[in-house]
Scaffold this active site. Structure first.
Site, PDB file in Angstrom:
ATOM      1  N   GLU A  40       0.859  -1.188   0.000  1.00 21.64           N
ATOM      2  CA  GLU A  40       0.000   0.000   0.000  1.00 21.64           C
ATOM      3  C   GLU A  40       0.897   1.241   0.000  1.00 21.64           C
ATOM      4  OE1 GLU A  40      -3.421   1.711   3.106  1.00 21.64           O
ATOM      5  OE2 GLU A  40      -1.801   0.450   3.851  1.00 21.64           O
ATOM      6  N   LYS A 111      -9.809   0.668  -1.318  1.00 24.40           N
ATOM      7  CA  LYS A 111      -9.862   0.183   0.068  1.00 24.40           C
ATOM      8  C   LYS A 111     -11.225   0.463   0.696  1.00 24.40           C
ATOM      9  CE  LYS A 111      -7.163   0.638   4.358  1.00 24.40           C
ATOM     10  NZ  LYS A 111      -6.051   1.399   4.974  1.00 24.40           N
ATOM     11  N   CYS A 147      -4.466  -3.412   3.775  1.00 22.36           N
ATOM     12  CA  CYS A 147      -4.114  -3.075   5.153  1.00 22.36           C
ATOM     13  C   CYS A 147      -5.227  -3.367   6.167  1.00 22.36           C
ATOM     14  CB  CYS A 147      -3.670  -1.607   5.205  1.00 22.36           C
ATOM     15  SG  CYS A 147      -2.603  -1.214   6.619  1.00 22.36           S
TER      16      CYS A 147
END
Length: 269
Positions: A40, A111, A147
Site C-alpha cells: 500500500e 480500500k 491493510c
C-alpha cells in the site's frame, strides 16, 4: 504460478518510488515470478500530502507501472492514490487504490475499510471503496485487500466466494506495541478462514534503515509473508526491505477445502 512479494520503504518522491518499484519488479522477473506484489502507499508514503498527487488510473504514474508490466510480461500489484469525491462537508478526498496490471490483467480495488484507529483517521482524507475485486492470472483467481481490511474476515470470504484461491493484502501497517504480532496473526487467520493462500505484503520498517518517523501515520513494520491455506507461513521477512518468492498451486487449495470445508459449512446469520 511463482509470485514475489516486494517489501520496500517508500517516501515522498513519486519518481523515486517508481524507481524502487521498477528495480524490484525486474528482480522479481529475474527470479521467475509471474506476479509481484508491492505494498500500500507505493505511490507516496503516508505522512505526506496525498491530494496533490492523486491521479486517475490512466494518469502518468499508473501508466508507467502499466508499461513496465507490459515490458516484463509480469503482473504488478501496487498501491496508489486516485481522486475521490468530496465528503458531505465538501472536504476533498482521495481513494486508496490497488492497481493490478499485466498480461491479461487490468483491475483496481479501492480500500473499503478505512483506518480510523490507533489515533489515525484515514477517513479524513480518503473516500472508502464499496466493492470487492478479484482477477485471474496464471490460472489462479486473486482477491484484493488493503491493510486495515485484514481485520474484516467477510471481505476475504467474499473474495473466496467469487473464486479467489489467493488473497493479496497490501499494507502500510502502523507501528506500536503488539502491532507486528497482530499483522502476522491476522494474515494467518484470514488464510485459515477462507482456505486461500494469503500474500501479505507490507511496507518495511523505516527504523531498520535509521529513519525516524513522527506522528501517527502508518509507515510500515515489515513482516511480509506468504501463508498457506492451513495457516502455515511458507516464506516471510522481518522488518528490513527484501524480496521473497513462493510457488502457488491451486490443487493445494482444493485439497485444503476437501479436508477443511469451512466455506461450504459456513452459515449466514
Amino acid at each position: 504460478m511463482r509470485v514475489a512479494l516486494a517489501q520496500v520503504i517508500t517516501g515522498r518522491d513519486l519518481d523515486g518510488n517508481l524507481r524502487i518499484l521498477e528495480e524490484n519488479a525486474r528482480r522479481a522477473k529475474e527470479g521467475g515470478a509471474g506476479l509481484v506484489v508491492f505494498p500500500e502507499a507505493m505511490m507516496r508514503a503516508f505522512g505526506n500530502s496525498l491530494l496533490d498527487i492523486a491521479e486517475p488510473l490512466d494518469g502518468p504514474w499508473a501508466a508507467r507501472v502499466r508499461e513496465l508490466a507490459k515490458e516484463l510480461e509480469l503482473v504488478i500489484v501496487a498501491g496508489m492514490f486516485t481522486p475521490g469525491t468530496p465528503s458531505e462537508s465538501g472536504k476533498a478526498r482521495v481513494r486508496n487504490t490497488l492497481l493490478a496490471t499485466g498480461p491479461g490483467v487490468e483491475a483496481s480495488y479501492d480500500k473499503i475499510h478505512l483506518f480510523d484507529a490507533f489515533g489515525f483517521a484515514e477517513s479524513d482524507t480518503v473516500e472508502p471503496g464499496t466493492d470487492p475485486v478479484t482477477f485471474d492470472a496464471g490460472g489462479l483467481t486473486f482477491g484484493l485487500a488493503t491493510c486495515y481490511d485484514i481485520r474484516f474476515p467477510a471481505l476475504f470470504t467474499e473474495n473466496a466466494r467469487r473464486g479467489a484461491v489467493v488473497n493479496i493484502v497490501s499494507a502500510s501497517w502502523g507501528s506500536g506495541p503488539g502491532k507486528a504480532e497482530q499483522w502476522q496473526l491476522l494474515a494467518r487467520a484470514r488464510a485459515v478462514d477462507t482456505t486461500t493462500f494469503v500474500l501479505a505484503c507490507g511496507q518495511g520498517d523505516p527504523a531498520t534503515q535509521g529513519v525516524e518517523t513522527k506522528g501517527t501515520a502508518p509507515t510500515g513494520v515489515g513482516y511480509s509473508a506468504v501463508v498457506s491455506p492451513f495457516g502455515q507461513v511458507l516464506e516471510s521477512l522481518e522488518g528490513e526491505p527484501g524480496l521473497i518468492f513462493a510457488d502457488l498451486d491451486a490443487t493445494v487449495v482444493q485439497e485444503a477445502r476437501q479436508k477443511l470445508p469451512v466455506l461450504a459449512n459456513r452459515r449466514d446469520f
